[in-house]
Write a protein that holds these residues in place. Structure first.
Motif, mmCIF file in Angstrom:
data_model
loop_
_atom_site.group_PDB
_atom_site.id
_atom_site.type_symbol
_atom_site.label_atom_id
_atom_site.label_comp_id
_atom_site.label_asym_id
_atom_site.label_seq_id
_atom_site.Cartn_x
_atom_site.Cartn_y
_atom_site.Cartn_z
ATOM 1 N N TYR A 83 -43.915 42.296 53.388
ATOM 2 C CA TYR A 83 -43.450 43.662 53.615
ATOM 3 C C TYR A 83 -44.424 44.632 52.934
ATOM 4 O O TYR A 83 -45.132 44.278 51.982
ATOM 5 C CB TYR A 83 -42.025 43.859 53.093
ATOM 6 C CG TYR A 83 -41.689 43.045 51.867
ATOM 7 C CD1 TYR A 83 -41.905 43.537 50.587
ATOM 8 C CD2 TYR A 83 -41.168 41.751 52.001
ATOM 9 C CE1 TYR A 83 -41.612 42.779 49.475
ATOM 10 C CE2 TYR A 83 -40.872 40.989 50.877
ATOM 11 C CZ TYR A 83 -41.098 41.509 49.615
ATOM 12 O OH TYR A 83 -40.817 40.753 48.516
ATOM 13 N N GLU A 84 -44.420 45.861 53.425
ATOM 14 C CA GLU A 84 -45.437 46.835 53.025
ATOM 15 C C GLU A 84 -45.349 47.229 51.562
ATOM 16 O O GLU A 84 -46.385 47.456 50.912
ATOM 17 C CB GLU A 84 -45.335 48.091 53.891
ATOM 18 C CG GLU A 84 -46.427 49.108 53.601
ATOM 19 C CD GLU A 84 -46.341 50.338 54.477
ATOM 20 O OE1 GLU A 84 -47.202 51.234 54.319
ATOM 21 O OE2 GLU A 84 -45.430 50.428 55.324
ATOM 22 N N SER A 85 -44.143 47.328 50.999
ATOM 23 C CA SER A 85 -44.023 47.835 49.629
ATOM 24 C C SER A 85 -44.752 46.944 48.621
ATOM 25 O O SER A 85 -45.311 47.435 47.631
ATOM 26 C CB SER A 85 -42.552 47.979 49.244
ATOM 27 O OG SER A 85 -41.868 46.742 49.358
ATOM 28 N N TYR A 86 -44.768 45.652 48.857
ATOM 29 C CA TYR A 86 -45.510 44.720 47.995
ATOM 30 C C TYR A 86 -46.990 45.071 48.017
ATOM 31 O O TYR A 86 -47.635 45.194 46.964
ATOM 32 C CB TYR A 86 -45.272 43.287 48.493
ATOM 33 C CG TYR A 86 -45.801 42.155 47.638
ATOM 34 C CD1 TYR A 86 -47.164 41.951 47.454
ATOM 35 C CD2 TYR A 86 -44.923 41.232 47.050
ATOM 36 C CE1 TYR A 86 -47.644 40.884 46.700
ATOM 37 C CE2 TYR A 86 -45.393 40.169 46.296
ATOM 38 C CZ TYR A 86 -46.756 39.993 46.122
ATOM 39 O OH TYR A 86 -47.223 38.937 45.367
ATOM 40 N N VAL A 87 -47.522 45.263 49.210
ATOM 41 C CA VAL A 87 -48.947 45.581 49.363
ATOM 42 C C VAL A 87 -49.261 46.962 48.785
ATOM 43 O O VAL A 87 -50.254 47.150 48.064
ATOM 44 C CB VAL A 87 -49.347 45.516 50.846
ATOM 45 C CG1 VAL A 87 -50.811 45.917 51.030
ATOM 46 C CG2 VAL A 87 -49.094 44.111 51.406
ATOM 47 N N ALA A 88 -48.398 47.938 49.060
ATOM 48 C CA ALA A 88 -48.623 49.299 48.576
ATOM 49 C C ALA A 88 -48.616 49.356 47.050
ATOM 50 O O ALA A 88 -49.439 50.062 46.437
ATOM 51 C CB ALA A 88 -47.555 50.237 49.141
ATOM 52 N N LEU A 89 -47.709 48.622 46.429
ATOM 53 C CA LEU A 89 -47.649 48.611 44.971
ATOM 54 C C LEU A 89 -48.873 47.918 44.388
ATOM 55 O O LEU A 89 -49.456 48.392 43.390
ATOM 56 C CB LEU A 89 -46.371 47.915 44.506
ATOM 57 C CG LEU A 89 -46.148 47.880 42.991
ATOM 58 C CD1 LEU A 89 -46.143 49.285 42.390
ATOM 59 C CD2 LEU A 89 -44.847 47.147 42.658
ATOM 60 N N ALA A 90 -49.304 46.826 44.999
ATOM 61 C CA ALA A 90 -50.525 46.160 44.547
ATOM 62 C C ALA A 90 -51.719 47.107 44.634
ATOM 63 O O ALA A 90 -52.545 47.176 43.711
ATOM 64 C CB ALA A 90 -50.774 44.901 45.371
ATOM 65 N N GLU A 91 -51.812 47.856 45.712
ATOM 66 C CA GLU A 91 -52.923 48.804 45.866
ATOM 67 C C GLU A 91 -52.925 49.840 44.747
ATOM 68 O O GLU A 91 -53.985 50.174 44.189
ATOM 69 C CB GLU A 91 -52.828 49.498 47.225
ATOM 70 C CG GLU A 91 -53.141 48.587 48.410
ATOM 71 C CD GLU A 91 -52.812 49.229 49.747
ATOM 72 O OE1 GLU A 91 -53.387 48.789 50.762
ATOM 73 O OE2 GLU A 91 -51.967 50.165 49.787
ATOM 74 N N ARG A 92 -51.755 50.345 44.405
ATOM 75 C CA ARG A 92 -51.683 51.377 43.369
ATOM 76 C C ARG A 92 -52.007 50.816 41.986
ATOM 77 O O ARG A 92 -52.686 51.460 41.177
ATOM 78 C CB ARG A 92 -50.310 52.054 43.384
ATOM 79 C CG ARG A 92 -50.118 52.894 44.639
ATOM 80 C CD ARG A 92 -48.847 53.692 44.622
ATOM 81 N NE ARG A 92 -48.830 54.722 43.581
ATOM 82 C CZ ARG A 92 -47.839 55.599 43.425
ATOM 83 N NH1 ARG A 92 -46.810 55.575 44.258
ATOM 84 N NH2 ARG A 92 -47.884 56.494 42.468
ATOM 85 N N LEU A 93 -51.536 49.611 41.710
ATOM 86 C CA LEU A 93 -51.849 48.997 40.419
ATOM 87 C C LEU A 93 -53.325 48.633 40.319
ATOM 88 O O LEU A 93 -53.949 48.810 39.263
ATOM 89 C CB LEU A 93 -50.977 47.761 40.211
ATOM 90 C CG LEU A 93 -49.483 48.035 40.012
ATOM 91 C CD1 LEU A 93 -48.703 46.729 39.995
ATOM 92 C CD2 LEU A 93 -49.232 48.825 38.732
ATOM 93 N N ASN A 94 -53.896 48.155 41.413
ATOM 94 C CA ASN A 94 -55.323 47.833 41.417
ATOM 95 C C ASN A 94 -56.170 49.063 41.100
ATOM 96 O O ASN A 94 -57.204 48.985 40.435
ATOM 97 C CB ASN A 94 -55.744 47.265 42.779
ATOM 98 C CG ASN A 94 -55.102 45.930 43.086
ATOM 99 O OD1 ASN A 94 -54.614 45.233 42.194
ATOM 100 N ND2 ASN A 94 -55.074 45.561 44.363
ATOM 101 N N ALA A 95 -55.700 50.219 41.578
ATOM 102 C CA ALA A 95 -56.465 51.455 41.401
ATOM 103 C C ALA A 95 -56.455 51.940 39.959
ATOM 104 O O ALA A 95 -57.390 52.629 39.526
ATOM 105 C CB ALA A 95 -55.911 52.545 42.323
ATOM 106 N N ILE A 96 -55.413 51.596 39.187
ATOM 107 C CA ILE A 96 -55.317 52.095 37.814
ATOM 108 C C ILE A 96 -55.565 51.014 36.767
ATOM 109 O O ILE A 96 -55.622 51.318 35.564
ATOM 110 C CB ILE A 96 -53.947 52.739 37.550
ATOM 111 C CG1 ILE A 96 -52.813 51.717 37.703
ATOM 112 C CG2 ILE A 96 -53.719 53.944 38.461
ATOM 113 C CD1 ILE A 96 -51.441 52.260 37.318
ATOM 114 N N ALA A 97 -55.731 49.767 37.178
ATOM 115 C CA ALA A 97 -55.901 48.674 36.221
ATOM 116 C C ALA A 97 -57.207 48.833 35.445
ATOM 117 O O ALA A 97 -58.260 49.062 36.046
ATOM 118 C CB ALA A 97 -55.890 47.331 36.942
ATOM 119 N N PRO A 98 -57.174 48.693 34.125
ATOM 120 C CA PRO A 98 -58.384 48.846 33.314
ATOM 121 C C PRO A 98 -59.223 47.575 33.286
ATOM 122 O O PRO A 98 -59.473 46.979 32.229
ATOM 123 C CB PRO A 98 -57.813 49.183 31.939
ATOM 124 C CG PRO A 98 -56.513 48.447 31.894
ATOM 125 C CD PRO A 98 -55.962 48.504 33.296
#
Length: 425
Positions: A83-98
């Motif tokens: 489902y999309e929310s799993y992918v969308a959340l991964a994308e957002r975390l990937n963008a801010i991960a240090p």
């Protein structure tokens, strides 16, 4: 008999003794940074469900996101039909991960699951088995994460033998007489006496020890570990389960040091009270595990993913990272004033970045001698006056403050006043 007493009697008859309760009160309702128990008594919440509620109890935006998701579906298992929310959340975390370079994310349900899977990934990526962690660190209650946790009571007693290839070194903290240099000497001795560097898959630590006593890892420790890991091709894993999502005045606690780990583990405040955890890391490392090697039936619940997407919005829109620093400054100012009083319990070691603030209760002013018995009395006095607190630390004499970052100034001041009164009781 009060409703709380009645429920506690039922709990003792029906629930395993091994599950502890910090306070003998049953919660009936909660809003933001306040709780009401089964007898209708109101409390200020300085525990936050053990750092789960950075965005407060039942934040309207989080609740709306969950309600919307419930109109669509509650579960399919991402491994069956995604489902999309799993992918969308991964994308957002990937963008801010240090982390350095492209990142990827995999979701689980609990913090311990995240840490255990980070070790699995590290072993797959390196072909090695050894794991180094630190005394005082807390990583979970599964067999592997219990072995990684650097505290015997109450986590390890009666549960041995524990998994092999887990090694502990001292965590630097001046009151314990341990310096950063001591920690690195211990690692060097570990390499000489127990396991060669070429068999170590990962070094795992918290940027601020939670259960260990709210002790912040010195920047020179994290920088030195990064250099050591680079030298020996070991993966550096930072456990951000308790420190993540604004608690320390940064999105992630490790950001205070400027060090970029290979993986971070997250949970607790990620989903605003809904069970969700993750491992985020360098894409090349995360992808070392083969298809089917990671996951779980409930891992990455669509309800929790919806909540987490809302949590990230709330953190940004309400500037909760800045708010953490304001809250932390107010707490430290009040605690420093209390420490100067002569008619309160002696306290020492006021510390912690952002709103991850802790202090020690000691036997005499100016000493570091822990007083766990008085600590228990302070927790009880605070609860009786309407404040929920938690203790922690290797000697059970640290009080940790984990108020939601959405707390109002008035409720924060109310909680600090009760804390001061409890310390004077």
């Amino acid at each position: 008999m009060s409703r709380n007493s009645e429920l506690m009697a039922r709990r003792e008859a029906a629930v395993a003794r091994g599950v502890n309760n910090a306070h003998p009160i049953f919660i009936a309702h909660a809003e933001n940074a306040e709780l009401w128990d089964a007898d209708g008594k109101r409390y200020v919440d300085f525990a936050g469900g053990v750092a789960v509620l950075n965005t407060g109890h039942r934040h309207p935006k989080v609740m709306a996101a969950v309600a919307e998701q419930l109109t669509h579906f509650t579960h399919t298992s991402f491994q069956v039909t995604p489902y999309e929310s799993y992918v969308a959340l991964a994308e957002r975390l990937n963008a801010i991960a240090p982390v350095e370079g492209p990142a990827k994310t995999v979701f689980f349900t609990t913090g311990a699951e995240a840490v255990e899977n980070a070790v699995k990934i590290a072993r797959a990526a390196t072909g090695r088995s050894g794991v180094i962690t630190f005394s005082g660190g807390y990583h979970g209650r599964t067999m592997l994460t219990m072995a990684m946790t650097g505290k015997v009571l109450p986590y390890k007693r009666k549960f041995g033998p524990l998994p092999a290839e887990i090694f502990h070194v001292p965590f630097p903290h001046a009151p314990f007489g341990v310096t950063v240099e001591d920690s690195f000497r211990a690692i060097e001795m570990l390499f000489r006496a127990d396991i060669e560097p070429s068999r170590v898959a990962a070094i795992v630590l918290e940027p601020v020890q939670g259960e260990g006593g709210f002790i912040q890892a010195p920047t020179e420790l994290l920088q030195g570990l990064r250099a050591l890991c680079d030298l020996h091709v070991i993966l550096l894993v930072v456990d951000e389960v308790q420190t993540g999502f604004g608690r320390t005045g940064k999105m992630f606690g490790v950001e205070h040091s400027g060090v970029k780990p290979d993986m971070i583990t997250i949970s607790k405040s990620l989903a605003g009270g809904f069970p969700l955890s993750a491992v985020v890391g360098r894409a090349a490392v995360i992808d070392a595990a083969e298809p089917g090697g990671l996951g779980g039936t409930f891992s990455g619940s669509p309800i929790a993913c919806a909540a987490a997407l809302a949590v990230l919005d709330v953190i940004a829109e309400e500037k909760l990272i800045d708010r953490a620093n304001v809250i932390g400054a107010a707490m430290k100012t009040r605690l420093e004033a209390i420490a100067r009083r002569n008619d309160t319990v002696p306290i020492a070691g006021i510390r912690g970045p952002g709103a991850m603030v802790g202090f020690d209760i000691v036997k005499t002013r100016g000493s570091d001698e822990p007083d766990p018995e008085t600590t228990k009395k302070v927790l009880t006095a605070a609860r009786e006056q309407g404040l929920v607190l938690l203790s922690c630390g290797m000697f059970a004499n640290t009080i940790r403050l984990l108020v939601p970052l959405t707390v109002s100034d008035a409720v924060l001041a109310d909680g600090l006043t009760i804390l001061e009164s409890a310390l004077a009781a």
